[in-house]
Design an enzyme around this catalytic site. Structure first.
Site, short mmCIF file in Angstrom:
data_model
loop_
_atom_site.label_atom_id
_atom_site.label_comp_id
_atom_site.label_asym_id
_atom_site.label_seq_id
_atom_site.Cartn_x
_atom_site.Cartn_y
_atom_site.Cartn_z
N ASP A 296 0.90 -1.20 0.18
CA ASP A 296 -0.12 -0.12 0.03
C ASP A 296 0.91 1.33 -0.05
O ASP A 296 0.26 2.47 -0.41
CB ASP A 296 -0.99 0.03 1.24
CG ASP A 296 -1.95 -1.20 1.54
OD1 ASP A 296 -1.97 -1.81 0.20
OD2 ASP A 296 -2.20 -1.42 2.44
N GLN B 227 -1.99 -8.82 -6.64
CA GLN B 227 -0.91 -7.79 -6.59
C GLN B 227 -0.03 -8.03 -5.45
O GLN B 227 0.87 -7.45 -5.25
CB GLN B 227 -1.80 -6.55 -6.39
CG GLN B 227 -2.53 -5.90 -7.36
CD GLN B 227 -3.63 -5.06 -6.75
OE1 GLN B 227 -3.72 -3.83 -6.74
NE2 GLN B 227 -5.00 -5.64 -6.43
N ARG B 228 -0.31 -8.93 -4.63
CA ARG B 228 0.59 -9.40 -3.62
C ARG B 228 1.36 -10.64 -3.88
O ARG B 228 2.38 -10.90 -2.89
CB ARG B 228 0.04 -9.37 -2.12
CG ARG B 228 -0.72 -8.17 -1.48
CD ARG B 228 -0.89 -8.15 -0.22
NE ARG B 228 -1.19 -9.37 0.47
CZ ARG B 228 -2.18 -9.66 1.28
NH1 ARG B 228 -2.98 -8.65 1.51
NH2 ARG B 228 -2.49 -10.91 2.03
O1 F6P Z 1 -2.35 -4.05 3.41
C1 F6P Z 1 -2.22 -4.75 2.27
C2 F6P Z 1 -3.42 -5.16 1.74
O2 F6P Z 1 -3.25 -6.06 0.60
C3 F6P Z 1 -4.45 -4.08 1.39
O3 F6P Z 1 -4.39 -3.54 0.22
C4 F6P Z 1 -5.96 -4.89 1.43
O4 F6P Z 1 -7.08 -3.94 1.67
C5 F6P Z 1 -5.80 -5.89 2.48
O5 F6P Z 1 -4.21 -5.92 2.57
C6 F6P Z 1 -6.35 -7.22 2.23
O6 F6P Z 1 -6.19 -8.05 3.37
P1 F6P Z 1 -6.42 -9.38 3.43
O7 F6P Z 1 -4.96 -10.22 2.83
O8 F6P Z 1 -6.55 -9.88 4.60
O9 F6P Z 1 -7.44 -9.82 2.52
#
Ligand code: F6P
Length: 349
Positions: free
Chosen positions: A129, A281-282
């Site tokens: 973020d 995205q992660r």
């Molecule tokens: O903080 C990183 C993030 O990917 C945010 O962009 C998103 O809102 C949140 O985490 C999603 O969280 P989770 O992985 O718990 O669904």
């Protein structure tokens, strides 16, 4: 005497975590210290879950996404006796220092444990973020922006073929960093972020103006934390339901793209589709920039441990890796400044 250095990764995972783990471990081992993984963030300290990290464990992890030591959104301050149990396990495991890699939540706990309980901890700023203060950039952000930009590029070709409006929903929680950067890089026609409440009516106006100029498709990037804003002054935040808040009080965002796409189609008459990029995205391998940044952060964190600079965090200022107080990093959310949005806005419509 060899020091025992604990390391944990907390909060949402992000590309580059393993590069930090590798760099901290390499530098600590080179100094004759021992490194211990604390499993799954603060949960591992509360529950006493540890394992040693040596050359074998960190071999080949530089390009690997995720975190080899696990993560969670556990907040010891929200668990019965959580803080005492965490401190007890720190003692009984014989740890001399802790490297906490995380965003505002994980580092907020680290800052509090340092300030209130004297925990010898240093931080490393992580989050896709990029909403952490006291550092120019967090690692993981560049990878997320690259993924979102590639998606926008791909959506351009299909949007153009079908004369459609394409809405792309990106992550970012309550800040629009990913939306603004990927939107600028991908040439988005409208970008909607939480910090700049452009109304739905104005967004539709931009799209209609563009189509009047002869363009037959548009790309709209919307940040998950954007509140649907109307000319009347009404605002509407879209959350996933039913989703209880996590231990840090965060609601689960997501879904604004779908609502926005329906509004655009109804108001402009143009066929509209939505793509939610979500956890893509992660995931996966970090970009070279994130690998290098994460590596530099990791080495700095190991140096801060060596110098006993407790309560500090490795940060990027310009092109320098510096030391900042952990407390400064978590004091306020870093939002997108107006001048960054102006760069994006110059290409709207
Ligand atoms: O903080 C990183 C993030 O990917 C945010 O962009 C998103 O809102 C949140 O985490 C999603 O969280 P989770 O992985 O718990 O669904």
């Amino acid at each position: 005497m060899a020091r025992q250095v604990g390391i944990l990764t907390g909060g949402g995972d992000c590309p580059g975590l393993n590069a930090v783990i590798r760099a901290v471990t390499r530098r600590c081992l080179a100094r004759g210290d021992e490194v211990v993984a604390v499993r799954e963030g603060w949960r591992g300290l509360v529950e006493g879950r540890f394992h040693p990290l040596g050359p074998r464990e960190i071999s080949g992890i530089l390009p690997r996404g995720g975190t080899i030591i696990g993560t969670s959104r556990t907040n010891p301050y929200k668990l019965e006796g959580g803080v005492e149990r965490a401190l007890g396990h720190f003692e009984s495991q014989g740890l001399d220092a802790l490297v906490a890699i995380g965003g505002e939540d994980t580092l907020g706990v680290a800052a509090r444990l340092h300030d209130e309980k004297g925990l010898p901890v240093v931080g490393v700023p992580k989050t896709i973020d990029n909403d952490l203060s006291a550092t120019d950039y967090t690692f993981g952000f560049d990878t997320a922006v690259s993924i979102a930009t590639e998606a926008i590029d791909r959506l351009h070709t299909t949007a153009e073929s079908h004369n459609r409006v394409m809405v792309v929903e990106v992550m970012g929680r309550h800040t629009g960093w990913i939306a603004v950067m990927s939107g600028i890089a991908g040439g988005a026609d409208v970008i909607l972020i939480p910090e700049q409440p452009v109304s739905v009516e104005d967004a539709c106006e931009e799209i209609s103006r563009r189509h009047d100029r002869g363009k037959n498709f548009s790309i709209v990037v919307v940040s998950e934390g954007y509140e649907l804003t109307y000319a009347s002054g009404e605002k509407r935040r879209v959350e996933q339901a039913p989703a209880p808040a996590d231990q840090f009080g965060h609601v689960r965002l997501g879904g604004v793209g779908e609502v926005l796409a329906r509004e655009i189609e109804e108001r402009t008459g143009y066929e509209t589709r939505v793509t939610v990029l979500g956890h893509i995205q992660r995931g996966g391998s970090p970009t070279p920039r994130d690998r290098v940044l994460a590596t530099r952060y990791g080495l700095k964190a190991a140096d801060l441990v060596h110098a006993r600079r407790w309560g500090t965090m490795a940060a990027l200022h310009g092109d320098e890796i510096v030391e900042v107080p952990l407390r400064d990093a978590v004091a306020a959310e870093k939002t997108v400044p107006a001048d960054w949005y102006d760069v994006a806005r110059a290409f709207f419509g």
